[in-house]
Design a protein around this motif. Sequence first.
Motif, PDB file in Angstrom:
ATOM      1  N   PRO A  94       1.234  -1.101   0.039  1.00 42.30           N
ATOM      2  CA  PRO A  94      -0.781   0.543  -0.069  1.00 42.30           C
ATOM      3  C   PRO A  94       0.326   1.576   0.051  1.00 42.30           C
ATOM      4  CG  PRO A  94      -0.914  -1.871   1.995  1.00 42.30           C
ATOM      5  CD  PRO A  94       0.668  -1.989   1.279  1.00 42.30           C
ATOM      6  N   THR A  95       1.733   1.424   0.861  1.00 36.13           N
ATOM      7  CA  THR A  95       3.182   2.344   0.722  1.00 36.13           C
ATOM      8  C   THR A  95       3.389   2.522  -0.495  1.00 36.13           C
ATOM      9  OG1 THR A  95       3.133   1.971   2.729  1.00 36.13           O
ATOM     10  CG2 THR A  95       4.592   3.633   1.541  1.00 36.13           C
ATOM     11  N   ALA A  96       3.352   1.371  -1.114  1.00 36.92           N
ATOM     12  CA  ALA A  96       4.842   1.774  -2.187  1.00 36.92           C
ATOM     13  C   ALA A  96       3.477   2.337  -3.672  1.00 36.92           C
ATOM     14  CB  ALA A  96       4.896   0.084  -3.105  1.00 36.92           C
ATOM     15  N   THR A  97       2.658   2.142  -3.381  1.00 39.06           N
ATOM     16  CA  THR A  97       1.701   3.016  -4.733  1.00 39.06           C
ATOM     17  C   THR A  97       1.188   3.343  -3.649  1.00 39.06           C
ATOM     18  OG1 THR A  97      -0.452   0.822  -3.519  1.00 39.06           O
ATOM     19  CG2 THR A  97       1.362   0.112  -5.298  1.00 39.06           C
ATOM     20  N   ASN A  98       0.786   4.237  -3.042  1.00 38.67           N
ATOM     21  CA  ASN A  98       0.187   5.404  -2.238  1.00 38.67           C
ATOM     22  C   ASN A  98      -0.782   4.915  -2.240  1.00 38.67           C
ATOM     23  OD1 ASN A  98       1.307   8.342  -1.488  1.00 38.67           O
ATOM     24  ND2 ASN A  98      -0.009   9.263  -2.851  1.00 38.67           N
ATOM     25  N   CYS A  99      -1.004   4.130  -1.880  1.00 36.93           N
ATOM     26  CA  CYS A  99      -2.340   4.066  -1.224  1.00 36.93           C
ATOM     27  C   CYS A  99      -2.795   3.129   0.302  1.00 36.93           C
ATOM     28  CB  CYS A  99      -3.010   2.728  -2.554  1.00 36.93           C
ATOM     29  SG  CYS A  99      -3.250   2.694  -4.368  1.00 36.93           S
ATOM     30  N   ALA A 100      -1.778   4.328   1.128  1.00 36.62           N
ATOM     31  CA  ALA A 100      -1.995   3.247   2.443  1.00 36.62           C
ATOM     32  C   ALA A 100      -2.657   4.081   3.449  1.00 36.62           C
ATOM     33  CB  ALA A 100      -0.202   3.502   2.952  1.00 36.62           C
ATOM     34  N   ALA A 101      -3.411   3.977   4.381  1.00 37.92           N
ATOM     35  CA  ALA A 101      -4.126   4.281   4.922  1.00 37.92           C
ATOM     36  C   ALA A 101      -3.755   5.040   6.101  1.00 37.92           C
ATOM     37  CB  ALA A 101      -5.463   3.409   5.932  1.00 37.92           C
ATOM     38  N   PRO A 102      -3.312   6.381   7.118  1.00 38.18           N
ATOM     39  CA  PRO A 102      -4.837   7.052   6.644  1.00 38.18           C
ATOM     40  C   PRO A 102      -4.405   8.203   5.883  1.00 38.18           C
ATOM     41  CG  PRO A 102      -3.239   7.889   8.256  1.00 38.18           C
ATOM     42  CD  PRO A 102      -2.077   7.096   8.139  1.00 38.18           C
ATOM     43  N   ASP A 103      -3.413   8.216   4.648  1.00 35.70           N
ATOM     44  CA  ASP A 103      -3.552   9.270   3.846  1.00 35.70           C
ATOM     45  C   ASP A 103      -4.315   8.761   2.782  1.00 35.70           C
ATOM     46  OD1 ASP A 103      -0.784  10.429   4.821  1.00 35.70           O
ATOM     47  OD2 ASP A 103       0.546   8.673   4.417  1.00 35.70           O
ATOM     48  N   THR A 104      -4.954   7.741   1.939  1.00 34.53           N
ATOM     49  CA  THR A 104      -6.024   7.738   1.907  1.00 34.53           C
ATOM     50  C   THR A 104      -6.931   8.167   1.871  1.00 34.53           C
ATOM     51  OG1 THR A 104      -6.111   5.577   2.258  1.00 34.53           O
ATOM     52  CG2 THR A 104      -5.672   5.318   0.842  1.00 34.53           C
ATOM     53  N   GLY A 105      -7.430   7.657   2.965  1.00 38.13           N
ATOM     54  CA  GLY A 105      -8.835   8.876   3.589  1.00 38.13           C
ATOM     55  C   GLY A 105      -8.285  10.176   3.539  1.00 38.13           C
ATOM     56  N   ASN A 106      -7.645  10.768   4.068  1.00 41.51           N
ATOM     57  CA  ASN A 106      -7.733  12.010   4.211  1.00 41.51           C
ATOM     58  C   ASN A 106      -7.199  12.679   2.672  1.00 41.51           C
ATOM     59  OD1 ASN A 106      -7.130  12.115   6.817  1.00 41.51           O
ATOM     60  ND2 ASN A 106      -4.971  11.388   6.984  1.00 41.51           N
ATOM     61  N   MET A 107      -6.808  12.037   1.991  1.00 46.49           N
ATOM     62  CA  MET A 107      -7.210  12.552   0.482  1.00 46.49           C
ATOM     63  C   MET A 107      -7.890  12.603   0.016  1.00 46.49           C
ATOM     64  SD  MET A 107      -3.343  10.992  -0.720  1.00 46.49           S
ATOM     65  CE  MET A 107      -2.942   9.429  -0.754  1.00 46.49           C
ATOM     66  N   GLU A 108      -9.095  11.695   0.158  1.00 44.32           N
ATOM     67  CA  GLU A 108     -10.298  11.503   0.166  1.00 44.32           C
ATOM     68  C   GLU A 108     -11.102  12.927   1.040  1.00 44.32           C
ATOM     69  OE1 GLU A 108     -10.814   7.156  -0.392  1.00 44.32           O
ATOM     70  OE2 GLU A 108     -11.269   7.844   0.923  1.00 44.32           O
ATOM     71  N   VAL A 109     -11.080  13.142   1.676  1.00 41.32           N
ATOM     72  CA  VAL A 109     -11.502  13.994   2.735  1.00 41.32           C
ATOM     73  C   VAL A 109     -11.009  15.849   1.129  1.00 41.32           C
ATOM     74  CG1 VAL A 109     -11.083  15.218   4.573  1.00 41.32           C
ATOM     75  CG2 VAL A 109     -12.061  13.225   4.417  1.00 41.32           C
ATOM     76  N   LEU A 110      -9.381  15.845   1.804  1.00 42.67           N
ATOM     77  CA  LEU A 110      -9.343  17.003   1.040  1.00 42.67           C
ATOM     78  C   LEU A 110     -10.155  17.521  -0.705  1.00 42.67           C
ATOM     79  CD1 LEU A 110      -6.445  17.538   2.191  1.00 42.67           C
ATOM     80  CD2 LEU A 110      -7.241  18.645   2.453  1.00 42.67           C
ATOM     81  N   ALA A 111      -9.995  15.858  -1.276  1.00 44.48           N
ATOM     82  CA  ALA A 111     -10.592  15.854  -2.476  1.00 44.48           C
ATOM     83  C   ALA A 111     -11.819  16.421  -2.635  1.00 44.48           C
ATOM     84  CB  ALA A 111      -9.964  14.776  -3.346  1.00 44.48           C
ATOM     85  N   GLN A 112     -12.517  15.617  -1.701  1.00 45.06           N
ATOM     86  CA  GLN A 112     -14.363  15.864  -1.594  1.00 45.06           C
ATOM     87  C   GLN A 112     -14.579  17.213  -1.176  1.00 45.06           C
ATOM     88  OE1 GLN A 112     -16.370  12.923  -0.227  1.00 45.06           O
ATOM     89  NE2 GLN A 112     -18.154  13.549  -0.611  1.00 45.06           N
TER      90      GLN A 112
END
Length: 404
Positions: A94-112
């Motif tokens: 997940p880290t290698a593909t930039n798909c690791a929590a909690p960054d994923t959820g935070n990016m979704e929040v910022l995008a939305q």
Amino acid sequence: MDFAFDARTEELRARLLAFMDEHVYPAEQVAHEQRARLSSPWENPPVVEELKAQARRQGLWNLFLPDAEYGAGLTNLQYAPLAEITGRSPQLAPTATNCAAPDTGNMEVLAQFGDERQKKQWLEPLLAGEIRSAFAMTEPDVASSDATNITTHIRREGDEYVISGRKWYISGAMHPDCKIFIVMGKTDPDGPDIRRQQSMVLVPRDTPGVTVERAMQVFGYEDHYHGGHAEVVFDEARVPVSNLIGEEGGGFAIAQARLGPGRIHHCMRLIGMAERAIELMCRRAVSREAFGKALAQQGVVQNWIADARVAVEQLRLLVLKTAWMMDTVGNRGAHTEIQAIKIATPRTVVGILDRAIQLHGAGGVSQDFPLAELYAGARTLMLADGPDEVHQRSLARREIKKYL
């Protein structure tokens, strides 16, 4: 529901499976050896940065984000089998593909919900993998399974918000690249609607009054690859009012929007963990003998492996159905299914991992196999994003309501 993956999903699955075989699995032992030589346990081993660069070159980057402007533009149903694959190596893939929590959820929040300035300052470097982030919601002094219990206070003074409170198990906060917290607290603690008392604000980690006090362990593990789980104190920390995400009183709704996709991501990665466990069980069973015959010929071992396969196939279908419903009727329409997978998946995978550990004997609880650490991660997910019992309560009430 069509059970076949579409052409784009199949193409990405093939590329991701090859990436795992060629780069991720061989890097697991390398990362372990490199970490032992780092000056700080929270730094990424050099091989992790190499994996990230390789994933970007191969187009296996930000696969989780459905917003095509920022991510891969995949639906939940398209992303689910990809998350399963990365779950087979949850510390690295997940880290290698930039798909690791909690960054994923935070990016979704910022995008939305973020405004243009917030996206420019924080979302873009997160999407590029240049920084990490943390989501500060859980607190040690209240039952955080009920999010309305949080006591962190966010009061407005002129053009600033002043944040005071204590959080813990804040994932990612120990990582040296963690630059920003999304903090949930109460801006209107006495408001009549308990779900409109909370707000979310962006708090840079270097803000005066923010102290990362210690790393929290999970069964003795510190989860270095994801930046650990920290206890964090906010002591009159001040940020501009412009750091508010969305509107005052919108924190509870934003949290629910954030946690829906996160739950399905966790569940698919858990299925990948279970598949890794089954593979390890089978390899162990055919390579060891006890009482005059291979472990693979022992009836109890055969039962463990058969039951694990049945359980994983059932879970995968339920999770894929949930992903399909989220895409077709929305998170609210798939609420029952989201809760069902959150209840069923962690507890089932914990059981599979427990049998895999048992089959490996002393090796199963050692650092020589990934099983013990996988178990710690799976068991934690019976608590994270809401304990099982909270989801059971809500799901049962919805079912019973049909008959009232």
